[in-house]
Scaffold this active site. Structure first.
Site, PDB file in Angstrom:
ATOM      1  N   TYR A   1      -0.695 -13.306   0.449  1.00 46.06           N
ATOM      2  CA  TYR A   1       0.175 -13.164  -0.805  1.00 46.06           C
ATOM      3  C   TYR A   1       1.401 -12.453  -0.615  1.00 46.06           C
ATOM      4  O   TYR A   1       1.657 -11.612   0.475  1.00 46.06           O
ATOM      5  CB  TYR A   1      -0.779 -12.572  -1.747  1.00 46.06           C
ATOM      6  CG  TYR A   1      -1.437 -11.214  -1.281  1.00 46.06           C
ATOM      7  CD1 TYR A   1      -0.727 -10.055  -1.456  1.00 46.06           C
ATOM      8  CD2 TYR A   1      -2.798 -11.295  -1.207  1.00 46.06           C
ATOM      9  CE1 TYR A   1      -1.381  -8.821  -1.124  1.00 46.06           C
ATOM     10  CE2 TYR A   1      -3.235 -10.003  -0.732  1.00 46.06           C
ATOM     11  CZ  TYR A   1      -2.688  -8.765  -0.828  1.00 46.06           C
ATOM     12  OH  TYR A   1      -3.277  -7.715  -0.425  1.00 46.06           O
TER      13      TYR A   1
ATOM     14  N   ARG B   1       0.958  -1.054  -0.058  1.00 41.49           N
ATOM     15  CA  ARG B   1      -0.174   0.129  -0.036  1.00 41.49           C
ATOM     16  C   ARG B   1       1.043   1.535  -0.031  1.00 41.49           C
ATOM     17  O   ARG B   1       0.770   2.212  -0.859  1.00 41.49           O
ATOM     18  CB  ARG B   1      -0.912   0.068   1.400  1.00 41.49           C
ATOM     19  CG  ARG B   1      -2.150   0.742   1.160  1.00 41.49           C
ATOM     20  CD  ARG B   1      -2.767   0.802   2.828  1.00 41.49           C
ATOM     21  NE  ARG B   1      -3.647   1.654   2.583  1.00 41.49           N
ATOM     22  CZ  ARG B   1      -4.834   1.164   2.238  1.00 41.49           C
ATOM     23  NH1 ARG B   1      -5.094  -0.061   2.047  1.00 41.49           N
ATOM     24  NH2 ARG B   1      -5.826   2.177   2.158  1.00 41.49           N
TER      25      ARG B   1
HETATM   26  C1  LIG Z   1      -7.552  -5.077   5.654  1.00 41.25           C
HETATM   27  C2  LIG Z   1      -7.665  -4.270   4.431  1.00 41.25           C
HETATM   28  C3  LIG Z   1      -7.567  -4.830   3.224  1.00 41.25           C
HETATM   29  C4  LIG Z   1      -7.876  -4.200   1.945  1.00 41.25           C
HETATM   30  N1  LIG Z   1      -7.405  -4.820   0.979  1.00 41.25           N
HETATM   31  C5  LIG Z   1      -7.838  -3.957  -0.414  1.00 41.25           C
HETATM   32  C6  LIG Z   1      -7.455  -4.444  -1.622  1.00 41.25           C
HETATM   33  O1  LIG Z   1      -6.773  -5.600  -1.800  1.00 41.25           O
HETATM   34  N2  LIG Z   1      -7.842  -3.938  -2.784  1.00 41.25           N
HETATM   35  C7  LIG Z   1      -8.482  -2.880  -2.599  1.00 41.25           C
HETATM   36  O2  LIG Z   1      -8.760  -2.230  -3.804  1.00 41.25           O
HETATM   37  N3  LIG Z   1      -9.067  -2.178  -1.554  1.00 41.25           N
HETATM   38  C8  LIG Z   1      -8.709  -2.838  -0.415  1.00 41.25           C
HETATM   39  N4  LIG Z   1      -9.021  -2.222   0.646  1.00 41.25           N
HETATM   40  C9  LIG Z   1      -9.806  -1.046   0.727  1.00 41.25           C
HETATM   41  C10 LIG Z   1      -8.898   0.110   0.626  1.00 41.25           C
HETATM   42  O3  LIG Z   1      -7.796   0.303   1.471  1.00 41.25           O
HETATM   43  C11 LIG Z   1      -9.561   1.626   0.863  1.00 41.25           C
HETATM   44  O4  LIG Z   1     -10.874   1.146   0.230  1.00 41.25           O
HETATM   45  C12 LIG Z   1      -9.118   2.552   0.205  1.00 41.25           C
HETATM   46  O5  LIG Z   1      -8.093   3.300   0.746  1.00 41.25           O
HETATM   47  C13 LIG Z   1      -9.930   3.756   0.066  1.00 41.25           C
HETATM   48  O6  LIG Z   1      -9.541   5.104  -0.258  1.00 41.25           O
HETATM   49  P1  LIG Z   1      -9.856   6.263   0.249  1.00 41.25           P
HETATM   50  O7  LIG Z   1      -8.765   7.379  -0.673  1.00 41.25           O
HETATM   51  O8  LIG Z   1     -11.272   6.566  -0.107  1.00 41.25           O
HETATM   52  O9  LIG Z   1      -9.614   6.545   1.725  1.00 41.25           O
HETATM   53  P2  LIG Z   1      -8.380   6.517   2.583  1.00 41.25           P
HETATM   54  O10 LIG Z   1      -7.414   5.440   1.894  1.00 41.25           O
HETATM   55  O11 LIG Z   1      -8.908   6.075   3.929  1.00 41.25           O
HETATM   56  O12 LIG Z   1      -7.890   7.847   2.557  1.00 41.25           O
HETATM   57  C14 LIG Z   1      -8.209   8.844   3.392  1.00 41.25           C
HETATM   58  C15 LIG Z   1      -7.296  10.075   3.646  1.00 41.25           C
HETATM   59  O13 LIG Z   1      -7.761  10.840   4.230  1.00 41.25           O
HETATM   60  C16 LIG Z   1      -7.077  11.615   5.311  1.00 41.25           C
HETATM   61  N5  LIG Z   1      -8.067  12.306   6.095  1.00 41.25           N
HETATM   62  C17 LIG Z   1      -9.245  11.459   6.911  1.00 41.25           C
HETATM   63  N6  LIG Z   1      -9.870  12.575   7.523  1.00 41.25           N
HETATM   64  C18 LIG Z   1      -9.481  13.487   7.213  1.00 41.25           C
HETATM   65  C19 LIG Z   1      -9.539  15.175   7.976  1.00 41.25           C
HETATM   66  N7  LIG Z   1     -10.573  15.255   8.655  1.00 41.25           N
HETATM   67  N8  LIG Z   1      -8.847  15.881   7.489  1.00 41.25           N
HETATM   68  C20 LIG Z   1      -7.749  15.841   6.538  1.00 41.25           C
HETATM   69  N9  LIG Z   1      -7.534  14.738   5.946  1.00 41.25           N
HETATM   70  C21 LIG Z   1      -8.143  13.571   6.559  1.00 41.25           C
HETATM   71  C22 LIG Z   1      -6.681  10.261   5.835  1.00 41.25           C
HETATM   72  O14 LIG Z   1      -5.534  10.525   6.789  1.00 41.25           O
HETATM   73  C23 LIG Z   1      -6.368   9.523   4.593  1.00 41.25           C
HETATM   74  O15 LIG Z   1      -4.950  10.109   4.221  1.00 41.25           O
HETATM   75  C24 LIG Z   1      -8.543  -2.863   1.965  1.00 41.25           C
HETATM   76  C25 LIG Z   1      -8.700  -2.182   3.056  1.00 41.25           C
HETATM   77  C26 LIG Z   1      -8.394  -3.069   4.360  1.00 41.25           C
HETATM   78  C27 LIG Z   1      -8.566  -2.306   5.620  1.00 41.25           C
END
Ligand SMILES: Cc1cc2nc3c(=O)[nH]c(=O)nc-3n(C[C@H](O)[C@H](O)[C@H](O)COP(=O)(O)OP(=O)(O)OC[C@H]3O[C@@H](n4cnc5c(N)ncnc54)[C@H](O)[C@@H]3O)c2cc1C
Length: 387
Positions: free
Chosen positions: A206, A104
């Site tokens: 994996y 990641r």
């Molecule tokens: C165990 C696990 C395994 C996974 N495996 C997979 C996989 O194999 N393949 C896949 O596609 N997905 C996988 N996922 C899901 C995937 O990681 C998430 O769906 C993805 O990270 C979502 O991205 P995002 O950018 O929406 O949110 P996030 O990655 O959560 O990013 C949100 C960002 O916003 C910031 N933020 C939050 N609130 C605030 C605030 N108030 N002010 C300023 N900044 C803020 C956070 O610090 C963070 O950097 C997995 C998740 C988990 C937990």
């Protein structure tokens, strides 16, 4: 509408936020990313990026950077919890878009670089504590406020923008917890995702990077609640105890776990309102998913592309955001429903039922080895950059 010079504030420097920032900046927008963390750094964990996610990374000009640091997966191997093979799904190789296993942190690094290279400003240590709408005002931890022209809420599962647009959501504990761990090993492992299915639990493992680092996600059904979040530590002994009946190779891997995170799995409804006239949700902020289709990051990447494309192809921001939600809402909801169903399929607890299900899988694997994977073509073969 032209995005040239359009000022956009992206809240959240995760996978979705950084991808959206690059997608918008490549179309001429002036983008700032506000990230609460003091530095762009990710908790250690693996990700599966499927061909639909690769399509977006290709569209963003980042496919080569991904293939340089990720492993192309050769197969998904399903086993029962004792280790006996149930079904092997070979994954396409060659020119077809691949399935990749990656760290990641590597994906975050290359997206952050990609965003900066496209001219995006990433502001770290910027935690937004409150958002009010009409007009959109961000309030920061230090009480400063800001009024963005266009706000993209890519702020993850605990989004601040989501309740402002939708009111408070009511997630519920699914009765499942997931442990995540990374284990260095001495040997190189083939680039195969192995899934061991047991009664009321399953474990996926994996290799990452040089194939000597094994990623483990282990899910157990239980009554005892655990908090939602990716950074809650647990005693590795609890993980070992929960999977003590599993195959010897699983035991050997778990014996090497030195630190582990535990995460309570909650089901959240897909947000019904993704936008108003100058603010929109993206990724987990709009549609958190259980991890059983490994699609959360892939869906966030798809959202990012479609958002930029919809804005660029519409007469104004309002229309663009409407097109964005229309193109994404149904697909996200369908993928999340598939992830919910997979939890049940992996965890059959009644032994005769489990034996029948595994026999059917084994037989169908022999008769039509690619059929199991083809069932999910609607997810993996989608290419939102061609829509
Ligand atoms: C165990 C696990 C395994 C996974 N495996 C997979 C996989 O194999 N393949 C896949 O596609 N997905 C996988 N996922 C899901 C995937 O990681 C998430 O769906 C993805 O990270 C979502 O991205 P995002 O950018 O929406 O949110 P996030 O990655 O959560 O990013 C949100 C960002 O916003 C910031 N933020 C939050 N609130 C605030 C605030 N108030 N002010 C300023 N900044 C803020 C956070 O610090 C963070 O950097 C997995 C998740 C988990 C937990």
């Amino acid at each position: 509408m032209s995005l040239i010079g359009q000022k956009v504030t992206v809240l959240g420097g995760g996978i979705g936020g950084l991808a959206a920032a690059r997608a918008l900046a490549l179309r001429g927008a002036e983008v700032r990313v506000l990230e609460q963390a003091a530095k762009i750094a990710e908790v250690g964990a693996g990700l599966q990026i499927s061909p639909n996610g690769i399509a977006v990374l290709r569209g963003l000009g980042l496919e080569e950077a991904v293939t340089a640091c990720a492993r192309r997966a050769e197969a998904i191997q399903l086993r029962n919890y004792r280790g006996a093979p149930v079904l092997r799904m070979a994954l396409p190789q060659g020119d077809a878009r691949g399935y990749y296993l990656m760290h990641r942190a590597d994906l975050i690094d290359l997206l952050a670089k990609g965003a900066r290279d496209a001219g995006v400003e990433i502001v770290l240590g910027a935690k937004v504590t409150e958002i009010t709408l009409d007009p959109t005002v961000l309030r920061f931890e230090d009480r400063q406020t800001e009024t963005p022209d266009l706000l993209i809420g890519a702020d993850g599962i605990n989004s601040v923008l989501r309740p402002a647009l939708n009111g408070a959501a009511k997630p519920f504990f699914t009765g499942q917890v997931a442990w995540r761990a990374l284990v260095p090993t001495q040997v190189e492992h083939p680039p195969i995702a192995s899934l061991y299915m047991g009664p009321g639990c399953h474990l996926v493992t994996y290799p990452l990077r040089d194939r000597k680092l094994m990623n483990i996600v282990a899910v157990q059904e239980r009554d005892e609640w655990a908090a939602e979040g990716w950074a809650n530590p647990d005693d590795p002994a609890n993980l070992r105890a929960a999977f003590s009946e599993f195959a010897p190779e699983v035991q050997a891997l778990l014996a090497r776990v030195e630190s582990v995170k535990i995460w309570g799995l909650f089901r959240h409804p897909v947000a019904s309102t993704w936008h108003n006239d100058n603010a929109a949700l993206l990724g987990d902020a709009a549609h958190p998913t259980l991890p059983f289709m490994a699609q959360g990051a892939n869906m966030a990447l798809e959202d990012a592309w479609v958002l930029a494309d919809a804005l660029a192809g519409s007469a104004d921001t309002d229309a663009g955001l409407m097109v964005y939600q229309a193109r994404r809402h149904l697909r996200a909801a369908k993928v999340i429903a598939a992830a919910n169903a997979n939890a049940r399929n992996y965890h059959l607890s009644f032994p005769p039922l489990r034996a029948i299900a595994h026999t059917i899988l084994r037989t169908s694997g022999r008769l039509a080895p690619q059929a199991a994977l083809k069932r999910f073509d609607w997810i993996y073969q989608e290419d939102v950059t061609k829509a």
